[in-house]
Design a protein around this motif. Structure first.
Motif, PDB file in Angstrom:
ATOM      1  N   ALA A   1      -9.811  -0.112 -15.409  1.00  0.00           N
ATOM      2  CA  ALA A   1      -8.674   0.582 -14.820  1.00  0.00           C
ATOM      3  C   ALA A   1      -8.378   0.037 -13.418  1.00  0.00           C
ATOM      4  O   ALA A   1      -7.240  -0.287 -13.085  1.00  0.00           O
ATOM      5  CB  ALA A   1      -8.953   2.087 -14.750  1.00  0.00           C
ATOM      6  N   LEU A   2      -9.422  -0.086 -12.613  1.00  0.00           N
ATOM      7  CA  LEU A   2      -9.243  -0.575 -11.247  1.00  0.00           C
ATOM      8  C   LEU A   2      -8.692  -2.006 -11.239  1.00  0.00           C
ATOM      9  O   LEU A   2      -7.805  -2.339 -10.454  1.00  0.00           O
ATOM     10  CB  LEU A   2     -10.582  -0.540 -10.484  1.00  0.00           C
ATOM     11  N   ALA A   3      -9.234  -2.837 -12.130  1.00  0.00           N
ATOM     12  CA  ALA A   3      -8.778  -4.231 -12.185  1.00  0.00           C
ATOM     13  C   ALA A   3      -7.297  -4.289 -12.535  1.00  0.00           C
ATOM     14  O   ALA A   3      -6.529  -5.051 -11.944  1.00  0.00           O
ATOM     15  CB  ALA A   3      -9.601  -5.017 -13.201  1.00  0.00           C
ATOM     16  N   LYS A   4      -6.900  -3.434 -13.467  1.00  0.00           N
ATOM     17  CA  LYS A   4      -5.510  -3.411 -13.894  1.00  0.00           C
ATOM     18  C   LYS A   4      -4.594  -3.000 -12.746  1.00  0.00           C
ATOM     19  O   LYS A   4      -3.553  -3.610 -12.496  1.00  0.00           O
ATOM     20  CB  LYS A   4      -5.362  -2.457 -15.077  1.00  0.00           C
ATOM     21  N   LEU A   5      -4.987  -1.927 -12.051  1.00  0.00           N
ATOM     22  CA  LEU A   5      -4.169  -1.426 -10.943  1.00  0.00           C
ATOM     23  C   LEU A   5      -4.064  -2.480  -9.837  1.00  0.00           C
ATOM     24  O   LEU A   5      -2.999  -2.728  -9.288  1.00  0.00           O
ATOM     25  CB  LEU A   5      -4.772  -0.144 -10.359  1.00  0.00           C
ATOM     26  N   ARG A   6      -5.202  -3.119  -9.560  1.00  0.00           N
ATOM     27  CA  ARG A   6      -5.243  -4.102  -8.489  1.00  0.00           C
ATOM     28  C   ARG A   6      -4.358  -5.303  -8.809  1.00  0.00           C
ATOM     29  O   ARG A   6      -3.623  -5.788  -7.960  1.00  0.00           O
ATOM     30  CB  ARG A   6      -6.688  -4.546  -8.301  1.00  0.00           C
ATOM     31  N   THR A   7      -4.447  -5.783 -10.036  1.00  0.00           N
ATOM     32  CA  THR A   7      -3.644  -6.935 -10.439  1.00  0.00           C
ATOM     33  C   THR A   7      -2.160  -6.606 -10.326  1.00  0.00           C
ATOM     34  O   THR A   7      -1.372  -7.365  -9.773  1.00  0.00           O
ATOM     35  CB  THR A   7      -3.939  -7.314 -11.905  1.00  0.00           C
ATOM     36  N   ALA A   8      -1.802  -5.400 -10.797  1.00  0.00           N
ATOM     37  CA  ALA A   8      -0.390  -5.039 -10.795  1.00  0.00           C
ATOM     38  C   ALA A   8       0.140  -4.808  -9.384  1.00  0.00           C
ATOM     39  O   ALA A   8       1.311  -5.053  -9.099  1.00  0.00           O
ATOM     40  CB  ALA A   8      -0.185  -3.787 -11.648  1.00  0.00           C
ATOM     41  N   MET A   9      -0.741  -4.322  -8.480  1.00  0.00           N
ATOM     42  CA  MET A   9      -0.300  -4.088  -7.113  1.00  0.00           C
ATOM     43  C   MET A   9      -0.308  -5.381  -6.294  1.00  0.00           C
ATOM     44  O   MET A   9       0.130  -5.405  -5.161  1.00  0.00           O
ATOM     45  CB  MET A   9      -1.204  -3.055  -6.409  1.00  0.00           C
ATOM     46  N   GLY A  10      -0.851  -6.457  -6.875  1.00  0.00           N
ATOM     47  CA  GLY A  10      -0.886  -7.743  -6.175  1.00  0.00           C
ATOM     48  C   GLY A  10      -1.982  -7.747  -5.133  1.00  0.00           C
ATOM     49  O   GLY A  10      -1.795  -8.228  -4.043  1.00  0.00           O
TER      50      GLY A  10
ATOM     51  N   ARG B   1       0.814  -1.203   0.000  1.00  0.00           N
ATOM     52  CA  ARG B   1       0.000   0.000   0.000  1.00  0.00           C
ATOM     53  C   ARG B   1       0.853   1.260   0.000  1.00  0.00           C
ATOM     54  O   ARG B   1       0.504   2.254  -0.604  1.00  0.00           O
ATOM     55  CB  ARG B   1      -0.882  -0.029   1.254  1.00  0.00           C
ATOM     56  N   LEU B   2       1.971   1.207   0.708  1.00  0.00           N
ATOM     57  CA  LEU B   2       2.765   2.410   0.864  1.00  0.00           C
ATOM     58  C   LEU B   2       3.564   2.754  -0.391  1.00  0.00           C
ATOM     59  O   LEU B   2       4.148   3.811  -0.485  1.00  0.00           O
ATOM     60  CB  LEU B   2       3.723   2.246   2.052  1.00  0.00           C
ATOM     61  N   ASP B   3       3.582   1.852  -1.358  1.00  0.00           N
ATOM     62  CA  ASP B   3       4.387   2.106  -2.536  1.00  0.00           C
ATOM     63  C   ASP B   3       3.622   2.985  -3.532  1.00  0.00           C
ATOM     64  O   ASP B   3       3.175   2.537  -4.578  1.00  0.00           O
ATOM     65  CB  ASP B   3       4.795   0.775  -3.177  1.00  0.00           C
ATOM     66  N   ALA B   4       3.468   4.248  -3.136  1.00  0.00           N
ATOM     67  CA  ALA B   4       2.708   5.169  -3.985  1.00  0.00           C
ATOM     68  C   ALA B   4       3.424   5.412  -5.309  1.00  0.00           C
ATOM     69  O   ALA B   4       2.800   5.683  -6.326  1.00  0.00           O
ATOM     70  CB  ALA B   4       2.470   6.488  -3.249  1.00  0.00           C
ATOM     71  N   GLY B   5       4.755   5.299  -5.300  1.00  0.00           N
ATOM     72  CA  GLY B   5       5.521   5.508  -6.525  1.00  0.00           C
ATOM     73  C   GLY B   5       5.150   4.493  -7.592  1.00  0.00           C
ATOM     74  O   GLY B   5       4.993   4.832  -8.772  1.00  0.00           O
ATOM     75  N   ARG B   6       4.960   3.261  -7.157  1.00  0.00           N
ATOM     76  CA  ARG B   6       4.619   2.206  -8.105  1.00  0.00           C
ATOM     77  C   ARG B   6       3.208   2.421  -8.659  1.00  0.00           C
ATOM     78  O   ARG B   6       2.972   2.302  -9.860  1.00  0.00           O
ATOM     79  CB  ARG B   6       4.729   0.858  -7.392  1.00  0.00           C
ATOM     80  N   LEU B   7       2.294   2.771  -7.769  1.00  0.00           N
ATOM     81  CA  LEU B   7       0.921   3.037  -8.203  1.00  0.00           C
ATOM     82  C   LEU B   7       0.900   4.207  -9.195  1.00  0.00           C
ATOM     83  O   LEU B   7       0.183   4.186 -10.192  1.00  0.00           O
ATOM     84  CB  LEU B   7       0.030   3.336  -6.994  1.00  0.00           C
ATOM     85  N   THR B   8       1.719   5.212  -8.919  1.00  0.00           N
ATOM     86  CA  THR B   8       1.814   6.372  -9.806  1.00  0.00           C
ATOM     87  C   THR B   8       2.218   5.950 -11.218  1.00  0.00           C
ATOM     88  O   THR B   8       1.618   6.367 -12.206  1.00  0.00           O
ATOM     89  CB  THR B   8       2.852   7.375  -9.263  1.00  0.00           C
ATOM     90  N   ALA B   9       3.235   5.089 -11.288  1.00  0.00           N
ATOM     91  CA  ALA B   9       3.703   4.621 -12.598  1.00  0.00           C
ATOM     92  C   ALA B   9       2.614   3.822 -13.306  1.00  0.00           C
ATOM     93  O   ALA B   9       2.428   3.946 -14.524  1.00  0.00           O
ATOM     94  CB  ALA B   9       4.963   3.777 -12.414  1.00  0.00           C
ATOM     95  N   LEU B  10       1.874   3.023 -12.533  1.00  0.00           N
ATOM     96  CA  LEU B  10       0.814   2.211 -13.131  1.00  0.00           C
ATOM     97  C   LEU B  10      -0.301   3.084 -13.701  1.00  0.00           C
ATOM     98  O   LEU B  10      -0.822   2.824 -14.784  1.00  0.00           O
ATOM     99  CB  LEU B  10       0.229   1.254 -12.092  1.00  0.00           C
ATOM    100  N   VAL B  11      -0.659   4.134 -12.966  1.00  0.00           N
ATOM    101  CA  VAL B  11      -1.698   5.043 -13.456  1.00  0.00           C
ATOM    102  C   VAL B  11      -1.224   5.701 -14.758  1.00  0.00           C
ATOM    103  O   VAL B  11      -1.990   5.840 -15.714  1.00  0.00           O
ATOM    104  CB  VAL B  11      -2.050   6.115 -12.400  1.00  0.00           C
ATOM    105  N   GLY B  12       0.072   6.056 -14.773  1.00  0.00           N
ATOM    106  CA  GLY B  12       0.631   6.677 -15.970  1.00  0.00           C
ATOM    107  C   GLY B  12       0.592   5.770 -17.185  1.00  0.00           C
ATOM    108  O   GLY B  12       0.586   6.242 -18.329  1.00  0.00           O
ATOM    109  N   ALA B  13       0.539   4.457 -16.936  1.00  0.00           N
ATOM    110  CA  ALA B  13       0.560   3.501 -18.043  1.00  0.00           C
ATOM    111  C   ALA B  13      -0.847   3.090 -18.501  1.00  0.00           C
ATOM    112  O   ALA B  13      -0.989   2.326 -19.453  1.00  0.00           O
ATOM    113  CB  ALA B  13       1.357   2.258 -17.629  1.00  0.00           C
TER     114      ALA B  13
END
Lengths: 196, 218
Positions: A187-196, A135-147
């Motif tokens: 979008a949500l499904a993609k983010l969720r899958t990538a964040m594990g 959850r704390l890895d906001a940097g990773r989530l940021t990159a995922l949103v950008g993609a």
């Protein structure tokens, strides 16, 4: 306050600016020792973004600046309620700004509950903790949103920044409500899958 | 509680983004209280809000703004007052709803609506063009066939109902958009008590439905 005034585009691409990891330290310093310098840093980082957020929601620049200041004052007052296990600093400040917007611009409220995870309290084997670290890895989530594909980012932006219902988003983009919803779901499904 | 029906992702995004009516947020909050899975989904959507906020183009803030904010926190009386006492759930009634119904689900000040259906409105909750209310549907009673002008969220608190989509038991939330027509029937031997919020008026179809409309006002 280096960022303010340098960029002139009004539409930033989400995913280009990751929240700096120091935000959590500053917030902790405010909560634990009422550190004014840490508060000043939080203010300098968040106030210009919260102001933009409120302008996007329809506040004029003066009101937006007043409410941005109010948001950061609330961050100061409520800092000891911030739990790093439950939200990244940017997510927590977002909820403070969002609730203030609903209260002052819409004269309504958002009913909320503690977003605790039973796994955090009931799982003795640390599985909940694993989730917390991600959850704390906001940097990773940021990159995922950008993609994300542009059309998905567009509906997300309209939902979060324009205060529009999904039906209104559909009208604004001239697409059926079902399309708005399915883009959000994808979008949500993609983010969720990538964040594990 | 084995919950099988949940809010749509798009509904939870709207909730986290703060673009739902107060009435819709009340039903979502009551479901979240019962559903750890959806609490996690809302956390995801809130994290997304944080990342989007961080990615916004910073607006220029007045030179004196920080000094003014620092002066205000110095003027603060030390410490924030303790957060208001949060009520606890009462026998099947989520804590979110307890302020309106302190005596719980067994002592709701119901009002008759139509034969077989009683209701309780939540005073002071702004639902835009819609409503938020508790319904008690007698066993075997069917709501008239209806569609929706907007979103309709129904959270079952006691008993169950079945409609064209499936069977809904305590904790289950039916998340319907305007494209869906349905006719819920209370299908157990106790009244089905559910919390319903709409953000626009319902549209009843058929002669019976049109007669029903003015009576119900939902």
């Amino acid at each position: 306050m280096t960022q303010a005034g340098i960029r002139h585009d009004t539409e930033t691409v989400p995913g280009t600016v990751a929240p700096p990891p120091e935000l959590a330290d500053w917030l902790a310093a405010v909560a634990q020792s009422r550190n004014r310098q840490a508060f000043a840093r939080l203010f300098q980082w968040f106030a210009p973004r919260v102001k933009r957020y409120l302008q996007r929601q329809g506040a004029d620049p003066d009101l937006a600046e007043d409410l941005a200041q109010e948001t950061l004052i609330q961050v100061w007052r409520k800092a000891d309620q911030y739990d790093p296990a439950k939200a990244a600093p940017s997510a927590w400040v977002f909820t403070v700004a969002r609730n203030l917007r609903i209260d002052r611009l819409r004269r309504q409220r958002l009913y909320e509950v503690e977003l605790t995870d039973e796994a955090d309290t009931e799982d003795e084997h640390g599985n909940g903790h694993q989730r917390t670290l991600e959850r704390l890895d906001a940097g990773r989530l940021t990159a995922l949103v950008g993609a994300l594909p542009a059309e998905q980012v567009q509906v997300i932006r309209l939902a979060y920044f324009e205060g529009l219902s999904h039906a209104e988003v559909g009208k604004a983009l001239d697409v059926p409500l079902g399309t708005v919803k399915s883009r959000l779901r994808l979008a949500l499904a993609k983010l969720r899958t990538a964040m594990g | 509680m084995n919950i099988r029906h949940h809010p749509d992702d798009s509904t939870l995004v709207a909730y986290a983004a703060g673009s739902v009516t107060e009435g819709i947020s009340l039903v979502v909050a009551a479901h979240l209280e019962l559903c750890p899975q959806c609490r996690a989904r809302v956390r995801d959507a809130t994290d997304l809000g944080g990342v989007l906020l961080a990615g916004l183009d910073p607006a220029p803030v007045g030179e004196g703004a920080l000094a003014a904010a620092l002066a205000r926190i110095e003027a603060d009386i030390e410490g924030e007052p303790a957060p208001p006492h949060t009520p606890r759930a009462v026998d099947g009634l989520p804590a979110t709803l307890v302020p309106w119904l302190p005596a719980g689900l067994d002592r709701v000040p119901w009002r008759a609506l139509v034969p077989g259906i009683r209701h309780f409105r939540f005073p002071g909750v702004d639902s835009g063009g819609g409503t938020v209310r508790l319904l008690a549907i007698a066993p075997g009673t069917a709501l008239p066939h209806h569609g929706h002008g907007g979103t309709e969220l129904t959270l079952v608190l006691r008993g169950s109902f079945a409609d064209e989509i499936g069977r809904f038991a305590p904790g289950d939330l039916a998340d319907l958009d305007p494209s869906i027509q349905h006719q819920p029937v209370a299908d157990t031997d106790t009244p089905c008590i559910c919390l319903i919020a709409t953000d626009a008026r319902l549209r009843f179809s058929g002669v019976v439905g049109r007669l029903f409309q003015p009576l119900v006002g939902i």
